[in-house]
Design an enzyme around this catalytic site. Structure first.
Site, PDB file in Angstrom:
ATOM      1  N   GLU A  43       3.760  70.180  34.608  1.00  0.00           N
ATOM      2  CA  GLU A  43       2.509  70.817  34.201  1.00  0.00           C
ATOM      3  C   GLU A  43       1.528  70.576  35.338  1.00  0.00           C
ATOM      4  O   GLU A  43       1.371  69.438  35.785  1.00  0.00           O
ATOM      5  CB  GLU A  43       1.951  70.186  32.914  1.00  0.00           C
ATOM      6  CG  GLU A  43       0.675  70.881  32.462  1.00  0.00           C
ATOM      7  CD  GLU A  43      -0.001  70.230  31.250  1.00  0.00           C
ATOM      8  OE1 GLU A  43       0.353  69.081  30.924  1.00  0.00           O
ATOM      9  OE2 GLU A  43      -0.871  70.876  30.661  1.00  0.00           O
ATOM     10  N   ARG A 270      12.892  57.724  30.917  1.00  0.00           N
ATOM     11  CA  ARG A 270      11.877  57.903  31.942  1.00  0.00           C
ATOM     12  C   ARG A 270      11.808  56.642  32.792  1.00  0.00           C
ATOM     13  O   ARG A 270      12.325  55.590  32.411  1.00  0.00           O
ATOM     14  CB  ARG A 270      10.513  58.199  31.315  1.00  0.00           C
ATOM     15  CG  ARG A 270       9.890  57.040  30.559  1.00  0.00           C
ATOM     16  CD  ARG A 270       8.392  57.216  30.328  1.00  0.00           C
ATOM     17  NE  ARG A 270       8.043  58.452  29.658  1.00  0.00           N
ATOM     18  CZ  ARG A 270       7.313  59.407  30.245  1.00  0.00           C
ATOM     19  NH1 ARG A 270       6.869  59.253  31.468  1.00  0.00           N
ATOM     20  NH2 ARG A 270       7.001  60.501  29.586  1.00  0.00           N
ATOM     21  N   LYS A 280      -0.023  59.985  33.566  1.00  0.00           N
ATOM     22  CA  LYS A 280      -0.904  60.829  34.369  1.00  0.00           C
ATOM     23  C   LYS A 280      -2.342  60.716  33.899  1.00  0.00           C
ATOM     24  O   LYS A 280      -3.270  60.728  34.699  1.00  0.00           O
ATOM     25  CB  LYS A 280      -0.453  62.294  34.267  1.00  0.00           C
ATOM     26  CG  LYS A 280       0.411  62.754  35.428  1.00  0.00           C
ATOM     27  CD  LYS A 280       0.404  64.268  35.530  1.00  0.00           C
ATOM     28  CE  LYS A 280       1.700  64.843  34.997  1.00  0.00           C
ATOM     29  NZ  LYS A 280       1.765  66.321  35.126  1.00  0.00           N
TER      30      LYS A 280
END
Length: 567
Positions: A43, A270, A280
């Site tokens: 994104e 992850r 983020k």
RNA sequence: UGCUCCGUGGUGUAAUUGGCAACACGUCUGACUCUGGAUCAGAAAAGUUCAGGUUCGAGCCCUGACGGAGCAACCA
């Protein structure tokens, strides 16, 4: 991928991850016409970090290895969070890491039309409806993980009315938040994501690509799998938290698919790195609150930060190779990352002399005004990197830590009466010190040298315990050196229930040293050039550097057993 | 309390599908060294969360506990 080359891969002994095994099995079974096609779907709402690198290496790596393709797809379904600024940085970072999507650059927003049509199709089939209730009510009706939800009063709205309302939602007739489109699945499902998930919402912000064209935007769940389908993706690799989304992913694909082809979502763990934080949102906070100098602050786990710090793409790929892909949510040790850069830079970085905390040593029996050029090997690990000349003279700088007036046992450096070698030059012996009158700190040390001990000379075999790096005082160039330590002093700064991650910020994560003395050859170093400062560590020229005033970042110190003994 | 996923040396991963638990990082020895780096040689370190079961044989299959993570944005 053909059968022959597949068998070849199988023959190799190196273990494969469970994901790679899935891919091999799918290929063997002949699924999707023996085709592998992946995608990396960021994104554009922030900079890429090393966690993304893990995904990039998998997505591009698997495609490469099995003769497939990997798309770069920007997941831009939320215009209020996304900015063009990030798109360029993402592309730059992927290239820097060493991967290429060729012409396969896509945007989820490219599919807004198809997605809208699919939504209309679902409405026509009675599988979607417009809900007029406010967010809080919808949320309350969803139930909880342990309690089933209840159906919305709008669930049984007529198809004609739903069609009309959805079209008008997109014309901008209704306010944001006043209506949503929901998939009609099962409000009692044990899986929260199947309880009539919202698939479209009204957003009246301009989109960075489609402008004002749309007033409704698809949610992640309604965009991702379908985008995979539209692009012919076969293996949609994502992180573990999307595991519970998979039934919805599959349900939507079932409604959409027309033949045997179907993309498959596979989840892996992850990346969690000790003493760092990967979210983020929080990284953005650090930037906005000025806790770091920017996204590319060398203490940041972002790819641009690591790059500025002096990490090489090879070392990052190597690290990711070492940690693997599993379904176990692990915390990986930063020291393994540091090992990976050292391993890489050890082979490639030229060795140079740099003194961080200078102390002047005067060689009293060396002629004043005399200058000799001594020959230094650029890299003992790689003969092809050659040699260079370094000037030596009567006054040199040595490291403050390399001198002690009253040394402890096993101190192999300089002290009164002790001998050490100045690397590449002579053996010197300390004969005295000069201290400041009031503070009693050592200002200069005095030494004599033995002219027969010049490196490579006839009497150079003489052994001494220590070897020091040094810089000729009159030839030295000044520099600023920035030393970095971990940004946080907690292993898992973001994972603490009671405390905010900010409380774990390490106050000593940045130390700026001015007046460091470097050998003259470094004057021409350019930003991102990497060196080993002999006996100290690996250093990289910072962007702030220029010919007149050099600035270096310490990437990572050398392994230091002496420091460990003295802890 | 529901659903999904996960538990292998200190850490991270393996174990060719049920056959002597291996590798890397880290740690500790020793050798070598004009980097207390690198390199080389070696060592310590898990009997696979626990309890049952199937089997000649289980880290792997089955059952049940225990422990951890994820799921209740109109974020992705």
């Amino acid at each position: 991928m053909n059968e022959e080359s597949l068998r070849e891969k199988e023959g190799s002994k190196t273990p494969v991850s469970f994901i790679e095994q899935f891919i091999i099995d799918d290929l063997k079974e002949g699924k999707n016409n023996r085709r592998i096609h992946t995608r990396f779907p960021p994104e554009p709402n922030g900079y890429l970090h090393i966690g993304h690198a893990k995904a990039i290496c998998l997505d591009f790596g698997m495609a490469q290895k099995y003769g497939g393709k990997c798309n770069l797809r920007f997941d831009d379904t939320n215009p209020v969070k996304e900015e063009v600024e990030y798109i360029d940085s993402i592309k730059e970072d992927i290239h820097w890491l060493g991967f290429d999507w060729e012409e396969l650059e896509f945007y989820a927003s490219d599919y807004f039309g198809k997605l809208f049509d699919f939504a209309v199709d679902l409405i026509r089939r009675g599988l979607a409806y417009v809900d007029d209730q406010p967010a809080e009510v919808i949320s309350a009706q969803k139930g909880t993980p342990s309690q089933p939800g209840v159906e919305s009063p709008f669930r049984t709205r007529s198809i004609t009315e739903n069609l009309d309302l959805f079209e008008r939602m997109n014309k901008g007739e209704f306010d944001e938040g006043s209506r949503v489109l929901r998939a009609r699945i099962d409000m009692t499902s044990p899986n929260m994501h199947m309880r009539d998930p919202i698939i479209y919402r009204i957003i009246k912000a301009a989109h960075h690509r489609t402008g004002e064209a749309w007033k409704v935007y698809p949610m992640y769940d309604f965009a991702h799998g379908q985008s995979d389908y539209f692009e012919g993706v076969t293996h949609s690799l994502c992180t573990l938290e999307f595991e519970v989304h998979r039934p919805l992913y599959d349900w939507l694909i079932d409604q959409l698919k027309k033949d045997d082809y179907r993309p498959r979502q596979i989840e892996f763990n992850r990346l969690n790195l000790s003493y760092t934080m990967m979210s983020k949102r929080r990284l953005l906070e650090l930037v906005q609150e000025g806790k770091v100098s920017g996204w590319d602050d060398p203490r940041m786990p972002t790819l641009c930060g690591l790059r500025r710090r002096g990490y090489t793409p090879e070392s990052i790929r190597r690290f990711i190779d070492l940690i693997g892909y599993t379904k176990f949510e692990a915390i990986n040790d930063v020291s393994l990352l540091e090992h990976a850069v050292r391993e890489d830079l050890n082979l490639r970085a030229p060795r140079v002399f740099g003194v961080l905390n200078p102390l002047k040593a005067i060689i009293t029996n060396y002629p004043e005004g005399k200058v000799e050029n001594v020959t230094i090997i650029n890299n003992p690990e790689d003969e092809s990197m050659g040699k260079r000349e370094v000037p030596f003279s009567r006054e040199v700088y040595i490291e403050q830590e390399d001198f002690m007036e009253n040394p402890p046992h096993k101190f192999f450096r300089l002290a009164p009466g002790m001998e050490v070698r100045l690397k590449g030059a002579y053996i010197i012996k300390c004969t005295g010190v000069k201290k400041s009158e009031n503070t009693n700190t050592i200002e200069e040390v005095y030494c004599t040298y033995d002219p027969d001990t010049r490196s490579g000379g006839h009497a150079s075999e003489k052994k001494v315990k220590g070897t020091l790096h040094w810089v000729s005082a009159q030839h030295a160039t000044d520099a600023e050196v920035r030393l970095y330590d971990r940004l946080f002093n907690h292993e898992d700064p973001a994972g603490q229930k009671e405390k905010d991650y900010r409380e774990f910020l390490n106050p000593g994560s940045l130390k700026i040293l001015k007046g460091c003395k470097l050998e003259p050859s470094l004057k021409s170093a350019r930003p991102l050039d990497k060196f080993q400062f002999q006996r100290l560590g690996y250093f990289c020229v910072d962007y702030d550097s220029n010919e007149g005033s050099l600035v270096f970042n310490r990437t990572v110190p050398l392994r230091d057993t002496w420091a460990r003994i003295n802890k």
